[in-house]
Design a protein around this motif. Structure first.
Motif, mmCIF file in Angstrom:
data_model
loop_
_atom_site.group_PDB
_atom_site.id
_atom_site.type_symbol
_atom_site.label_atom_id
_atom_site.label_comp_id
_atom_site.label_asym_id
_atom_site.label_seq_id
_atom_site.Cartn_x
_atom_site.Cartn_y
_atom_site.Cartn_z
ATOM 1 N N LEU B 273 0.838 -1.202 0.000
ATOM 2 C CA LEU B 273 0.000 0.000 0.000
ATOM 3 C C LEU B 273 0.871 1.249 0.000
ATOM 4 O O LEU B 273 0.629 2.198 -0.745
ATOM 5 C CB LEU B 273 -0.918 0.000 1.224
ATOM 6 C CG LEU B 273 -1.979 -1.080 1.284
ATOM 7 C CD1 LEU B 273 -2.876 -0.860 2.470
ATOM 8 C CD2 LEU B 273 -2.781 -1.101 0.018
ATOM 9 N N ARG B 274 1.898 1.239 0.836
ATOM 10 C CA ARG B 274 2.710 2.457 0.912
ATOM 11 C C ARG B 274 3.540 2.632 -0.351
ATOM 12 O O ARG B 274 3.762 3.761 -0.798
ATOM 13 C CB ARG B 274 3.608 2.392 2.146
ATOM 14 C CG ARG B 274 2.807 2.540 3.405
ATOM 15 C CD ARG B 274 3.637 3.038 4.535
ATOM 16 N NE ARG B 274 4.699 2.099 4.892
ATOM 17 C CZ ARG B 274 5.045 1.848 6.135
ATOM 18 N NH1 ARG B 274 4.423 2.444 7.131
ATOM 19 N NH2 ARG B 274 6.015 1.027 6.388
ATOM 20 N N GLY B 275 3.989 1.521 -0.929
ATOM 21 C CA GLY B 275 4.714 1.641 -2.181
ATOM 22 C C GLY B 275 3.835 2.210 -3.281
ATOM 23 O O GLY B 275 4.282 3.015 -4.096
ATOM 24 N N ALA B 276 2.567 1.799 -3.277
ATOM 25 C CA ALA B 276 1.645 2.356 -4.265
ATOM 26 C C ALA B 276 1.369 3.825 -3.970
ATOM 27 O O ALA B 276 1.336 4.660 -4.876
ATOM 28 C CB ALA B 276 0.347 1.556 -4.269
ATOM 29 N N MET B 277 1.191 4.135 -2.697
ATOM 30 C CA MET B 277 0.918 5.531 -2.345
ATOM 31 C C MET B 277 2.082 6.421 -2.726
ATOM 32 O O MET B 277 1.902 7.546 -3.195
ATOM 33 C CB MET B 277 0.684 5.643 -0.833
ATOM 34 C CG MET B 277 -0.652 5.162 -0.369
ATOM 35 S SD MET B 277 -0.630 4.905 1.411
ATOM 36 C CE MET B 277 -0.066 6.492 1.980
ATOM 37 N N GLY B 278 3.288 5.918 -2.525
ATOM 38 C CA GLY B 278 4.457 6.749 -2.773
ATOM 39 C C GLY B 278 4.640 7.123 -4.217
ATOM 40 O O GLY B 278 5.461 7.974 -4.527
#
Lengths: 115, 657
Positions: B273-278
């Motif tokens: 999720l955070r990789g996508a958000m970033g």
């Protein structure tokens, strides 16, 4: 959360802090502030927060936490201030007496140079 | 007596009776007289004779009378019959006359009728003959006229058709020429399209490599600079670079190139999720709610992240700038459902259908792409590749909700055996990773490319041939143990740890085209060239050194093994350094000869696959990087048995260290 490689996780630093890169002016944390967990990790918590809470079951300095998490100190301070605001950790500054005598420091410096 | 008599013709006994009676009386008188007259003596006989004669006389008279009567009756009948015959003859004559008269009359009638009919027939025939002649004449005239007209028309039509045929022949020639021209153009266009796709894929791969390297650099700088101002700037750059990397990933996905980097270990859902958000602009508006600790398999993690990033970007872009986008993770038996809910615009029916079609991945063509709407098509491609299922629905937050089902087969349960289990064995199998002096002293980025021609074959044995894990399945080479003693100095530490942690899955790497199409660089090319060439095809920022202490001469017949992200020549170099360090005995002359022959044939075989573009590309890359690799040309002549040096600061080596 172990970070064995430099870039071994896909999440970027700014996503850890929701884009904040500097802590507020009233941030009580410096490098040697001792941090103690006030509660256990709960599910759904950000993994770094959980890791900090696990690390600070015993008092740990900010710089230790940053080293263990392999995060920059600034980022760690932001995470810690989040936890502090939520009341999950408490900060304690080392006593002034812990600061070594300048003479001792000078002796250490001389000793290091002699190595 | 023989003629048949009617009953009336026969004389009845009553009509015969008077005759015998009269006779009897007369006879009786005569007899009595005679008897009386005769002597007395003769009376007796006389009386008897007289009585007898009288009786006979009576009988004769009766018979005679009867015969007379019968003859009279027969005569009467004869006369009646004769009269009948006469009457009948008259009748016959009359009838004959009637018949003759009738025959004459009929004959006359017949003659009359015959004559009349003959006359009528003659008249009819004459009339019909006249009619026939007239009709024949008329028809002949008509036929002639029609034939003339048709002949004329035929001639005209023939002339017209002839002209038409000429025109059509011209058209056909023109169309054939046009078809040939169009076919040529189509071929050209296809070639151009394929070339453009290939070039774009290549460029996207380079962009991916560059952005990945830049992200690694930025991460290193973020660790290095403690000033908050600098950190803020670095994070800003980091964010921008991540978005650029996503764009490069999108182009790579659309052009069918390899997508992104492959992670060596499962990536947890939070990191996904955070990789996508970033990678999106408005990541600060995204709120992730994930309690799941399930992980996505390393090979698919990048794709899932990318698809999720595109969905998040859509959600963030099509919702008000202040509204939040919420991401929820839910584990279901079929996998994991990631739902993205925004409170922005509600998609219309047509938009919804278009989006559903785009993300279904059914249309693989690039037609209809617009420059600004790549996202859903990219998601469709990724969904098709990794089996993701994406559906849209109205969100309870007022906007649009997207559900992405990550299938079970690319998920890794957190309690599954994790790669660290292999760490122990690998670490024990290769203990000298940090203990042996050559590790820290080995040039991490040797810049010389000596390409030995006399004894390269003895370096062919794989560096890890002596490892017990050499024949096993690819696996993570393992992180360093936490209690690793005496960590090296700061400049070397991350690289050795890189070597330990990144050096994974050689078989998987071998399956990628880059492993086969990237032979050893030609002699004389600098390391920078080979390094840059390797980076082109390998987006992973992989450090390029390993422990040379693993290299033994256990197996002289195995082929050289190329580690992730480095070239064959470099592997040889590193191994040669290790070989020097352990002081292997020099091979005999025969051995050297045989190995040389084997190795040169191997190199030719490898180089023959893509001799042109690899060398040309390497040369081009050498030209482009020559300006920055100032120390490179000086060291090309350096012998490979050079004294182990500390890691030089190679110009572009920063991308991985």
């Amino acid at each position: 959360m172990s970070r064995p490689g430099r870039d071994d996780a896909p999440d970027r630093l700014y996503t850890l802090t929701q884009g904040r890169s500097r802590s507020g002016p009233d941030n009580p944390f410096d490098l040697v502030t001792l941090v103690v967990a006030e509660c256990d990790p709960v599910p759904g918590m950000q993994s770094e927060h959980a890791a900090i809470l696990r690390l600070t079951g015993r008092p740990a300095a900010v710089v230790e936490i940053a080293a263990e998490l392999e995060l920059p100190v600034s980022i760690t301070r932001i995470l810690l201030s989040d936890l502090l605001a939520a009341g999950r950790v408490s900060a304690r500054h080392p006593r002034k007496a812990a600061v070594p005598d300048p003479d001792i420091l000078e002796q250490v410096l001389v000793g290091l140079r002699n190595l | 007596m023989t003629s048949p008599l009617l009953p009336g013709d026969r004389p009845t006994p009553r009509s015969l009776l008077p005759v015998p009676l009269l006779t009897a009386v007369l006879a009786a008188v005569a007899v009595t007289a005679v008897v009386l007259l005769g002597p007395e003596s003769a009376r007796g006989p006389l009386a008897a004779a007289g009585v007898t004669a009288a009786l006979l006389l009576c009988a004769a008279v009766t018979v005679a009378a009867h015969a007379v009567l019968s003859a009279r009756a027969a005569r009467g009948r004869l006369e009646a019959v004769t009269q009948d015959v006469g009457r009948l003859l008259q009748e016959r004559t009359r009838l004959a006359e009637d018949l003759a008269a009738e025959r004459d009359r009929r004959t006359e009638q017949h003659d009359a009728a015959t004559a009349r009919l003959a006359r009528e027939l003659a008249e009819e025939r004459a009339r019909l003959t006249d009619d026939h002649a007239a009709e024949l004449k008329r028809l002949t005239e008509e036929h002639a006229a029609r034939t003339d007209r048709l002949t004329q028309e035929h001639t005209e039509e023939q002339a017209r058709l002839s002209g038409e045929r000429d025109r059509l022949a011209q058209d056909r020639d023109r169309l054939v020429a046009e078809g040939a021209r169009l076919a040529a153009r189509l071929r050209e266009a296809n070639n151009a399209r394929a070339a453009a796709l290939s070039a774009t894929a290549n460029a996207a791969g380079r962009m991916q490599a560059l952005s990945t390297g830049m992200l690694a650099d930025l991460r290193a700088m973020e660790d290095k600079h403690h000033d908050e101002e600098v950190l803020a700037d670095l994070l800003h750059l980091d964010h921008r670079t991540a978005q650029a990397g996503r764009l490069a990933d999108s182009v790579a996905v659309l052009t069918g190139a390899r997508s992104g980097r492959r992670w060596a270990r499962p990536i947890g859902m939070e990191s996904i999720l955070r990789g996508a958000m970033g990678r999106i602009n408005g990541y600060q508006r995204v709120r992730a709610h994930s309690t799941s600790d399930i992980a996505v398999a390393g090979h698919a993690a990048e794709g899932v992240m990318h698809a999720l990033a595109e969905l998040l970007d859509n959600a963030a872009n099509f919702s008000p700038p202040t509204a939040e986008v919420h991401v929820y993770v839910e584990e279901v038996p079929a996998g994991v459902i990631v739902s993205v809910e925004d409170s922005g615009l509600v998609m219309g029916e047509a938009q919804l259908r278009r989006a559903e079609r785009a993300v279904s991945g059914e249309s693989t063509g690039l037609g209809g792409l617009t420059g600004t709407r790549l996202g859903l098509t990219v998601v469709g491609r990724l969904a098709r590749r990794y089996g993701l299922r994406i559906s849209y629905r109205p969100s309870a937050r007022g906007g649009t909700g997207v559900l992405m089902l990550v299938p079970q087969d690319i998920l890794v349960s957190p309690d599954a055996p994790r790669p660290p289990a292999a760490d122990a064995t690998t670490t024990t199998a290769a203990p000298p990773v940090t203990a042996a002096p050559p590790v820290t002293a080995t040039p991490a980025f040797p810049t010389a490319t000596p390409a030995p021609s006399t004894s390269p074959a003895d370096e062919i044995p794989a560096a890890t041939a002596s490892e017990p894990s050499a024949l096993r399945l690819p696996r993570r080479r393992g992180t360093l143990p936490a209690d690793e003693p005496a960590r090296p100095t700061d400049g070397v530490e991350p690289e050795t740890r890189h070597a330990a942690s990144y050096d994974t899955a050689p078989a998987e790497r071998g399956a990628t085209p880059s492993a086969t199409s990237r032979p050893a660089p030609a002699p004389g090319h600098s390391y920078a060239a080979s390094r840059a060439g390797a980076d082109d095809l390998d987006p992973d920022p992989v450090p390029t050194h390993e422990s040379p202490a693993r290299g033994t001469d256990a197996s002289l017949l195995s082929l050289p093994r190329r580690r992730r992200g480095r070239t064959l020549a470099e592997a040889e170099r590193t191994r040669s350094a290790g070989r020097t360090a352990v002081q292997r005995p020099a091979p005999t002359a025969e051995e050297t000869k045989a190995r040389t022959a084997r190795f040169s044939s191997f190199r030719q075989a490898v180089r023959a696959t893509t001799p042109d573009d690899t060398t040309a590309e390497a040369a081009a890359d050498a030209g482009t990087t020559a300006g920055t690799s100032g120390t490179t040309p000086d060291q090309t002549s350096e012998p490979r048995t050079t004294e182990p040096r500390t890691t030089p600061m190679t110009p572009e080596g920063d991308t991985t260290s």
